[in-house]
Design an enzyme around this catalytic site. Structure first.
Site, PDB file in Angstrom:
ATOM      1  N   CYS A  94      30.440  46.920  49.163  1.00 22.16           N
ATOM      2  CA  CYS A  94      30.972  45.632  49.614  1.00 22.16           C
ATOM      3  C   CYS A  94      31.598  44.863  48.460  1.00 22.16           C
ATOM      4  O   CYS A  94      32.345  43.905  48.683  1.00 22.16           O
ATOM      5  CB  CYS A  94      29.876  44.808  50.279  1.00 22.16           C
ATOM      6  SG  CYS A  94      28.374  44.655  49.301  1.00 22.16           S
ATOM      7  N   GLU A 118      25.806  39.265  55.363  1.00 18.51           N
ATOM      8  CA  GLU A 118      26.666  39.610  54.233  1.00 18.51           C
ATOM      9  C   GLU A 118      27.651  40.640  54.770  1.00 18.51           C
ATOM     10  O   GLU A 118      27.264  41.727  55.170  1.00 18.51           O
ATOM     11  CB  GLU A 118      25.835  40.154  53.070  1.00 18.51           C
ATOM     12  CG  GLU A 118      26.639  40.391  51.801  1.00 18.51           C
ATOM     13  CD  GLU A 118      27.232  41.779  51.754  1.00 18.51           C
ATOM     14  OE1 GLU A 118      28.441  41.921  52.037  1.00 18.51           O
ATOM     15  OE2 GLU A 118      26.502  42.722  51.447  1.00 18.51           O
TER      16      GLU A 118
END
Length: 504
Positions: free
Chosen positions: A301, A264
């Protein structure tokens, strides 16, 4: 912060020193001396995980659930030790650690415990034998999801608990029946040790095999490279930068036996502000966006770095509201000096780009973040791919489009994202129907009238997306679906039930 930890690697329940040490760089207090990792330490940890695999994979769902719940309890029992350590190492405030991250990490363990008790994750299917079928009989077939082997986990810098040693990747792998080797993050090595102690204590209390959980420290690139290339490691969970994740991904796929790398790697998380919503609440959306941009110094993020709007007075209102709130924001401590340096470089690159106008400019410090806000037009944005790169920190870019068709063109040009957001009202229904099918090909999560910072830990959550947001668009690193990454289907043909795994 004083050296009140031993700074060693944890391998098969034993604390092991390395050959030399490295020093941490905390936000406050004195640095810690931490054992260096190397390929030999990685080899010991991987072999310990492999030695534990057969016994751990054979444990019952109930036994693994009890282990996960014990980890949660051990973490909560150590909150008074973990909180000040994490604060000193990262600069994050006490409520973020004590009241948000640690409870989230513990609850995530309990969620996986509940999930594996239910057994749905096994996706069991049974085709009974048809011995009299013509022209040929059918055998008895049963398929069950089985653990794949030892899993390597790389913790994130921005979540010292929830995406680190006991984070979602570790929880999912342990729930699946896979031993784990964690590479502790250098930015919060002391916190990683305290969390590893909690996991080790839970393993001992619940009778788990030695080697079910191992943690090695880094100090050099060698450790991460050795870990993903070790032949006993069968999958990798990673949360971090695109540069680091892509390098490790390439190593995984180039092995003699390629393995899945579940990385990720962040995104710009664009928001599309539709005209009906802007007509009634442009200022409120601008203020909310500024709050989302600056939350946690923008070190998420899911930080919504891009806002795409139709040009006009409502766009001015939105911009001015965001500008006012960002200008009132003070400096915030960033997780590391390296992250702060990369943030400055990214913000200055936007500032210096052709066709980009300054709205809010500031002077970040050596380890502090201060906000930036820029705006540009759609044609400039579409012509310069660099404008669509993530700036990890409190920086926003407003993209002004001339028409709904240009909004759709921007959406089609996006790379893979973790999230996309639509701010819309009832009169935006037709434009929403146009954009939604485009955005669902671009992102793992699509929001309406909200901000993506904050990822709910729940069964239905997806935290992932098409490349480069993640390396596997069919997976998620948050939510119970994450367990599927560390399982593989095995079909048992005409095997007596007495020999089948307990989980079947």
């Amino acid at each position: 912060m004083t050296q009140d930890i031993h700074g060693k690697h944890l391998i098969a329940g034993d604390w092991i020193s390395g050959q030399g040490t490295f020093r941490t760089d905390p936000a406050t207090g004195d640095p810690l001396e931490i054992s260096l990792g190397d390929a030999s330490v990685v080899d010991r940890a991987a072999k310990a995980a492999e030695a534990a695999f057969d016994a751990y994979a054979a444990t019952t769902r109930e036994a693994r659930a009890a282990f996960l719940e014990a980890i949660a309890s051990e973490l909560e029992a150590r909150v008074d030790a973990i909180t000040p350590m994490a604060m000193a190492e990262t600069g994050l405030p006490e409520p973020r650690i004590r009241s948000v991250e640690l409870p989230r990490t513990a609850n995530q363990m309990r969620l996986f415990a509940s999930h594996i008790r239910q057994g749905d994750f096994l996706d069991m299917r049974h085709d009974s034998a048809l011995p009299d079928r013509q022209p040929m009989p059918r055998p008895d077939l049963r398929v069950v999801q089985r653990p794949i082997g030892p899993v390597a986990v790389f913790g994130a810098s921005n979540f010292p608990l929830a995406f680190s040693t006991a984070g979602g990747d570790t929880a999912a792998a342990l729930a699946a029946g896979c031993p784990v080797v964690v590479k502790a993050h250098e930015a919060h090595a002391g916190t990683c040790e305290l969390v590893a102690e909690a996991i080790n204590a839970a393993a001992e209390a619940t009778g788990m095999p030695r080697g079910v959980f191992n943690q090695v420290h880094g100090g050099s690139l060698e450790v991460g490279q050795a870990l993903v290339q070790h032949p006993l490691i069968k999958a990798v969970g990673f949360t971090g930068s695109y540069r680091g994740g892509k390098a490790l991904f390439d190593l995984c796929v180039s092995r003699p036996e390629p393995i899945p790398f579940f990385g990720e790697m962040g995104s710009i998380n664009p928001m599309f502000l539709l005209p009906g919503a802007m007509a009634t609440r442009a200022a409120a959306i601008g203020e909310g966006w500024a709050g989302s941009l600056t939350m946690g110094a923008g070190q998420f993020c899911t930080n919504p770095g891009i806002a795409v709007v139709l040009d006009g007075p409502e766009a001015d209102t939105f911009r001015d509201a965001a500008k006012a709130k960002l200008e009132a924001a003070g400096p915030q401590t960033m997780l590391t000096k390296g992250i702060a340096s990369a943030y400055r470089d990214g913000a200055y690159a936007l500032r210096d780009s052709d066709g980009v106008r300054e709205v809010v400019v500031s002077e970040p410090g050596e380890r502090n973040a201060t906000p930036f806000l820029f705006e540009t037009d759609a044609q400039t944005f579409l012509a310069n791919e660099a404008l669509a790169e993530e700036v990890f920190g409190p920086t926003g870019l407003i993209v002004r489009a001339k028409s709904p068709e240009e909004l759709a063109t921007i959406a089609r040009g996006l790379k893979g994202q973790l999230t996309c957001t639509l701010h819309m009202d009832t009169e935006d229904a037709d434009l929403t129907r146009t954009l939604l099918p485009i955005l669902e090909r671009k992102a793992g999560r699509i929001l309406a009238n909200g901000f993506p910072t904050g990822v709910e830990v729940a069964d239905a959550m997806v935290h992932g997306g098409p490349f480069p947001a993640s390396t596997n668009y069919g997976a998620t690193s948050v939510g119970t679906l994450a367990i599927r990454r560390f399982l593989r289907p095995v079909c048992y043909q005409d095997i007596s039930e007495m020999f089948l795994p307990e989980t079947a």
